[in-house]
Design a protein around this motif. Sequence first.
Motif, mmCIF file in Angstrom:
data_model
loop_
_atom_site.group_PDB
_atom_site.id
_atom_site.type_symbol
_atom_site.label_atom_id
_atom_site.label_comp_id
_atom_site.label_asym_id
_atom_site.label_seq_id
_atom_site.Cartn_x
_atom_site.Cartn_y
_atom_site.Cartn_z
ATOM 1 N N HIS A 149 41.630 15.985 -124.240
ATOM 2 C CA HIS A 149 40.379 15.170 -123.874
ATOM 3 C C HIS A 149 39.616 15.365 -125.232
ATOM 4 C CE1 HIS A 149 39.805 19.471 -123.187
ATOM 5 N NE2 HIS A 149 38.542 19.418 -123.511
ATOM 6 N N VAL A 163 38.088 11.432 -121.311
ATOM 7 C CA VAL A 163 39.342 12.124 -120.850
ATOM 8 C C VAL A 163 39.915 10.884 -120.191
ATOM 9 C CG1 VAL A 163 38.336 13.039 -118.862
ATOM 10 C CG2 VAL A 163 40.429 13.849 -119.896
ATOM 11 N N ILE A 167 38.596 15.992 -115.543
ATOM 12 C CA ILE A 167 38.639 17.250 -116.218
ATOM 13 C C ILE A 167 37.736 18.064 -115.251
ATOM 14 C CG2 ILE A 167 36.743 16.976 -117.661
ATOM 15 C CD1 ILE A 167 38.396 18.469 -119.806
ATOM 16 N N CYS A 183 44.210 16.615 -117.337
ATOM 17 C CA CYS A 183 43.565 15.461 -118.083
ATOM 18 C C CYS A 183 44.260 13.949 -117.965
ATOM 19 C CB CYS A 183 43.349 15.837 -119.382
ATOM 20 S SG CYS A 183 42.052 17.240 -119.906
#
Length: 270
Positions: A149, A163, A167, A183
């Motif tokens: 991310h 992302v 997340i 992710c």
Amino acid sequence: MAGKRESRRPNRLAADRGVDIIGDVHACWDEFCQLLARLGYEQSKADGLYRHPAGRMLLSLGDITSRGPHSIKMLQFFIAHVRAGLAEMTDSNHGWKIARWLDGRQVTLRHGDEKVAAEFAAYERRCGTASLRKLQEESRWLLKTAPSHILLTIQSTPAAVAVHAGIRDEYIGKDSAVVQNFCRYGDVAGIAADGRPIRRDWTEAKQSPLTIVWGHDPRPQPERKRGAINIDQGCVFGGMLTAYRFPEDELVSVPARKNYSGEADNPLTR
């Protein structure tokens, strides 16, 4: 190539001059080029690279390949633009699968990933084995070193997160196998009888004040929920390709020219 490791690229990106975050392209090259034009990017005659007059950067949420018709064009674009410091990309589930395939791992290519293998085979017939090997290595680097991310900063202060699939608050800014998998795939509770993942709504636990921009799970329209915004509008299924302009908080979309996936039963029709 199996076993070769590199460090992941940095997971922080200065957004002071603006960042355009693009949802899941899935090899829809024509729509991607149309969206670049809508966003104001111009192709240089000198080196062929796309730049924004205001110095904005492109940021892909991953899944640039698979399902659609032009995976190689998408890979070549991001290889060139990431290396030139004009773009960045997060890790993603399809990206990780293709990265492992290019790394020589034993993986099963399906759900549109098999189209990438077919493109590479056609590329070798057209351009030769030496060119293929170069493209494979560059593509493997691009996909395998993508950060899980990316923290977008304004004056060095974190302001948003990009992302692929979601997340948790406690994962932001961190990196581990657990963080990477979350992710890539989101909060998966299991697999349904039809083989589809059972997804939990990871945004329900969100407390972070940071805006989180994500894709992976196609929605007919951009969806805002608890400070998170989904910008995967299923372009490859005949929907739209969406960009989120940060920090302006603006959405720009272009319609798909067709349903490239060939799947009548898809996330936009269920």
